[in-house]
Design an enzyme around this catalytic site. Structure first.
Site, PDB file in Angstrom:
ATOM      1  CG  LEU A 121      22.845  55.673  16.995  1.00  0.00           C
ATOM      2  CD1 LEU A 121      22.497  54.391  17.024  1.00  0.00           C
ATOM      3  CD2 LEU A 121      23.748  55.749  15.663  1.00  0.00           C
ATOM      4  N   PRO A 176      -0.216   2.575  13.023  1.00  0.00           N
ATOM      5  CG  PRO A 176       0.109   2.151  15.382  1.00  0.00           C
ATOM      6  CD  PRO A 176      -0.607   2.952  14.502  1.00  0.00           C
ATOM      7  N   GLY A 177       0.765  -0.650  11.606  1.00  0.00           N
ATOM      8  CA  GLY A 177       0.192  -1.631  10.402  1.00  0.00           C
ATOM      9  C   GLY A 177      -0.068  -0.985   9.144  1.00  0.00           C
ATOM     10  CE1 TYR A 219      16.309  63.979   8.882  1.00  0.00           C
ATOM     11  CE2 TYR A 219      16.545  63.530   6.462  1.00  0.00           C
ATOM     12  CZ  TYR A 219      16.716  63.176   7.828  1.00  0.00           C
ATOM     13  OH  TYR A 219      17.321  62.036   8.291  1.00  0.00           O
ATOM     14  CE  LYS A 257      19.739  63.291  10.188  1.00  0.00           C
ATOM     15  NZ  LYS A 257      20.417  62.605  11.295  1.00  0.00           N
ATOM     16  CG  ASN A 307      14.913  55.562   2.209  1.00  0.00           C
ATOM     17  OD1 ASN A 307      14.112  56.485   2.927  1.00  0.00           O
ATOM     18  ND2 ASN A 307      14.978  56.128   0.931  1.00  0.00           N
TER      19      ASN A 307
END
Length: 369
Positions: free
Chosen positions: A53, A281-282, A103, A107, A132
């Site tokens: 890689l 509560p209640g 580039y 490659k 990409n």
């Protein structure tokens, strides 16, 4: 199996190493830029599979493209030959390999080396011309425009969209990893000698910028991106990975009074609204009914009594619920309903309603149960 990963510290390498470990591969030979060529040669003596890689995709000195993408590949293959190691080799190339730029040329040269290596040694080689890539652990202003947009927008920084109509082909990191594991097992996706990642996404720069910007707005709108769209789902996961460490949380507006509180959590146009209701509560809340609006109540803490009565009936239906046994109560239309905290602690209820509240059309009518 001993697996050599070059570029193990990079975006793709870091993700791959993590996934290999998830898959149970522990004997990993990790080659990073901090190691020497002697380390690389030592690894090539014993490896049984190679993920190559390592490479250069951005540099101010164009000569570094050949050094990083051709020379290192040449060295790796030379070491494998020297030690008569016929391990399969997976190399990451680029869709730029067909272009006449420094580039792309570097490659393509690396690809040619690998194919020649296969012819001379009989080793299997897997050449992936990747588009990409994007995903967690990518680097802004280096790996991909997605990383740059996510990083900047998460921090309130400006982004540049020089050509909004420019088309991008994207591959998500998890889709790449799935394909790379298939190659490791000898079943890569391949056409005409080149391997590929089957799942890709196309989008133009303008739409990419718009979608990523919308992610930042979801906190204020209490919205959720369209998770049914595969690309949006993957972009949102990537965006979240770029949040600052002091920006993981955000406050919600709690509407408080002596009875407790009511807090909206999520609002979506197609899946309704989720809120958290806390009753002392209640306290009794509700005593109303709806024509079309419908709800689901889930008590997660405390003890509650949910009561129903069809509006033209005298029969009262009761459901006792508590946080020790989670159960969802559907609130049908045409029934007036209430929820009473019959316990000694706060009653916490997660409430879903099929539509976001519209003050002009509340569809809520007071009527005691």
């Amino acid at each position: 199996m001993k697996i050599l990963v070059t570029g193990a510290g990079g975006f793709l390498g870091k993700n791959l190493v993590a996934e290999l470990k998830n898959q149970g591969y522990e004997d990993l030979l990790l080659y990073t830029r901090n190691q020497t060529k002697d380390d690389l040669e030592a690894y090539t003596k014993e490896c049984e599979f190679v993920y190559h890689l390592a490479g250069v995709n951005r540099t101010k000195n164009e000569k570094e493209f050949m050094a990083g993408n051709y020379d290192l590949t040449s060295e790796l293959l030379k070491f494998l030959k020297k030690h008569n190691n016929k391990s399969p080799v997976l190399i990451t190339s680029s869709i730029q390999a067909v272009k006449d730029n420094p580039y792309g040329i570097s490659k393509k040269a690396g690809e040619n080396l690998v194919f020649k290596h296969s012819e001379e040694t009989g080793s299997k080689v897997y050449v992936y011309r990747l588009p990409n890539l994007f995903g967690k652990w990518s680097k802004p202003n280096y790996n991909t425009v997605v990383a740059t947009y996510c990083y900047n927008i998460a921090r309130g920084l400006d982004i540049q969209v020089n050509n909004p109509d420019a088309e991008l082909t994207l591959s998500y990191i998890d889709d790449v990893l799935e394909e790379f594991i298939k190659a490791l097992k000898g079943t890569p996706s391949i056409i005409d000698n080149y391997c590929y990642v089957p799942i890709t996404h196309s989008i133009n720069l303008g739409d990419l910028a718009r979608i990523v910007k919308s992610f930042k707005e979801t906190r204020n709108k209490l919205s959720i991106p369209d998770m049914d769209d595969a690309l949006t789902k993957k972009l949102y996961s990537t965006y979240l990975s770029f949040l600052r460490e002091d920006d993981f949380s955000y406050a919600l507006k709690m509407n408080k009074d002596q009875r407790g509180s009511f807090t909206e959590f999520i609002r979506t146009p197609d899946r309704g609204q989720v809120s958290v209701n806390i009753s002392k509560p209640g306290i009794t809340k509700g005593n109303h009914w709806h024509h079309t609006k419908n709800e689901k109540f889930l008590v997660v803490s405390g003890e509650g009594l949910i009561r129903f009565r069809e509006i033209d009936s005298n029969e009262v239906i009761e459901y006792r619920v508590n946080g020790e046994k989670l159960e969802v109560i559907d609130i049908p239309t045409g029934y007036t309903h209430s929820i009473v905290n019959v316990g000694k602690t706060d009653l916490v209820t997660v409430m879903w309603v099929n539509e976001c509240f519209d003050p002009d059309k509340p569809d809520t009518f007071y009527l005691e149960v």
